[in-house]
Scaffold this active site. Structure first.
Site, PDB file in Angstrom:
ATOM      1  N   HIS A 169       0.837  -1.202   0.000  1.00 44.30           N
ATOM      2  CA  HIS A 169       0.000   0.000   0.000  1.00 44.30           C
ATOM      3  C   HIS A 169       0.877   1.260   0.000  1.00 44.30           C
ATOM      4  O   HIS A 169       1.980   1.253   0.546  1.00 44.30           O
ATOM      5  CB  HIS A 169      -0.880   0.040   1.252  1.00 44.30           C
ATOM      6  CG  HIS A 169      -2.024  -0.913   1.224  1.00 44.30           C
ATOM      7  ND1 HIS A 169      -2.244  -1.830   2.225  1.00 44.30           N
ATOM      8  CD2 HIS A 169      -3.026  -1.087   0.336  1.00 44.30           C
ATOM      9  CE1 HIS A 169      -3.335  -2.528   1.943  1.00 44.30           C
ATOM     10  NE2 HIS A 169      -3.832  -2.101   0.802  1.00 44.30           N
ATOM     11  N   CYS A 256      -3.118   0.566   9.584  1.00 43.41           N
ATOM     12  CA  CYS A 256      -4.229  -0.277   9.123  1.00 43.41           C
ATOM     13  C   CYS A 256      -5.083  -0.860  10.245  1.00 43.41           C
ATOM     14  O   CYS A 256      -6.165  -1.367   9.980  1.00 43.41           O
ATOM     15  CB  CYS A 256      -3.723  -1.373   8.201  1.00 43.41           C
ATOM     16  SG  CYS A 256      -2.203  -2.101   8.699  1.00 43.41           S
TER      17      CYS A 256
HETATM   18  C1  CIR Z   1      -3.637  -7.587   3.158  1.00 47.21           C
HETATM   19  O1  CIR Z   1      -2.791  -8.053   2.383  1.00 47.21           O
HETATM   20  O2  CIR Z   1      -4.651  -7.040   2.757  1.00 47.21           O
HETATM   21  C2  CIR Z   1      -3.381  -7.694   4.636  1.00 47.21           C
HETATM   22  N1  CIR Z   1      -2.703  -8.919   4.907  1.00 47.21           N
HETATM   23  C3  CIR Z   1      -2.576  -6.519   5.144  1.00 47.21           C
HETATM   24  C4  CIR Z   1      -3.295  -5.216   5.014  1.00 47.21           C
HETATM   25  C5  CIR Z   1      -2.499  -4.088   5.553  1.00 47.21           C
HETATM   26  N2  CIR Z   1      -3.223  -2.883   5.410  1.00 47.21           N
HETATM   27  C6  CIR Z   1      -2.663  -1.691   5.276  1.00 47.21           C
HETATM   28  O3  CIR Z   1      -1.456  -1.558   5.203  1.00 47.21           O
HETATM   29  N3  CIR Z   1      -3.486  -0.642   5.179  1.00 47.21           N
END
Ligand code: CIR
Length: 264
Positions: A169, A256
């Site tokens: 991200h 997140c």
């Molecule tokens: C994903 O790959 O969607 C989750 N394992 C990690 C999401 C992390 N979110 C973020 O950095 N906003």
């Protein structure tokens, strides 16, 4: 529209990690997170938010969605409006609707993207008046164009930027420190996307600490990155560190694990 500072918050919304977090999405190669350790880290994270002066609400875990602890991705909070996004990973799609009833209890207005595009909240960095949106594996141009009028109605100017290759991200590589200052990896800083902002670069080897959050008078960052901590303190920021090694195993960071917003 007059907005308040983008790092002042009264409330946060988080979700407890599920045991299924061990099956969370990840780029490749990382070990499974250990749910019990993840829950401990999450506890420290919530304590840090509380210390920063916000009222935290924590939703129960959702076993059906291994990545549901990462509440930032399916929702964007804009003052009294919550925008339900369209997560770019199909296994995460149901998280968006699952959180809607909770948002309806809190926000005056809940609106949703209808597609066909995709946007993950992790690709959006809000400053006081600019919304940076990073195109990535999860966020596409169609998603940005659907989100654009909503953000513009809330007084944001949109800057569409590119998330560095190999980075999940946009915000994996940056975080807002105050209304004028961004913390970012060298790779992202060198792209020039933060033109007009003061930049503090993540020390070499500590890029994994770039996803920090400013919450009221504190910067909350990952434990274990001494150079970053020193650099921030030298620049006058009050720092709280929290462990996030388990979250990192599934490409998660600090931004997140909460939605941060201000209620009147
Ligand atoms: C994903 O790959 O969607 C989750 N394992 C990690 C999401 C992390 N979110 C973020 O950095 N906003």
């Amino acid at each position: 529209m007059q907005k308040q500072r983008s790092w002042r918050f009264t409330h946060t919304l988080s979700r407890r990690p599920a045991n299924s977090v061990k099956d969370g999405l990840r780029a490749a190669g990382q070990a499974d997170p250990v749910p019990e350790l993840f829950k401990e880290e999450h506890h420290h994270y919530l304590k840090a938010l509380e210390r920063s002066g916000v009222l935290t609400t924590v939703l129960p875990s959702l076993e059906a969605f291994p990545d549901s602890v990462f509440v930032e991705d399916p929702v964007l909070c804009l003052s009294s409006t919550a925008v339900i996004l369209r997560p770019g990973a199909s296994s995460r799609f149901g998280e968006a609707e699952a959180i809607r009833p909770e948002l309806e209890k809190i926000f005056d207005q809940v609106v949703g993207l209808t597609g066909p595009g995709f946007v993950d909240g992790g690709d959006i960095l809000l400053t006081d008046d600019i919304a940076f949106i990073g195109l990535s594996e999860r966020t596409d141009r169609a998603g940005v164009e659907e989100l654009r009028p909503i953000l513009e109605r809330h007084g944001y100017q949109i800057r569409v930027v590119t998330t560095p290759a190999g980075v999940l991200h946009f915000k994996s590589d940056c975080g807002l420190l105050d209304s004028e200052t961004v913390f970012a990896t060298k790779a992202l800083a060198d792209s020039g996307c933060f033109n007009g902002f003061k930049l503090i670069e993540a020390p070499s080897g500590e890029e994994a600490a770039a996803n920090l959050i400013r919450v009221n008078d504190f910067v909350i960052m990952r434990t274990g990155f001494a150079l970053t901590r020193d650099l921030l303190e030298q620049n006058g920021y009050a720092v709280i560190t929290v462990p996030a090694d388990e979250a990192a195993k599934v490409d998660g960071g600090l931004s997140c694990m909460s939605l941060r917003f201000s209620l009147k």
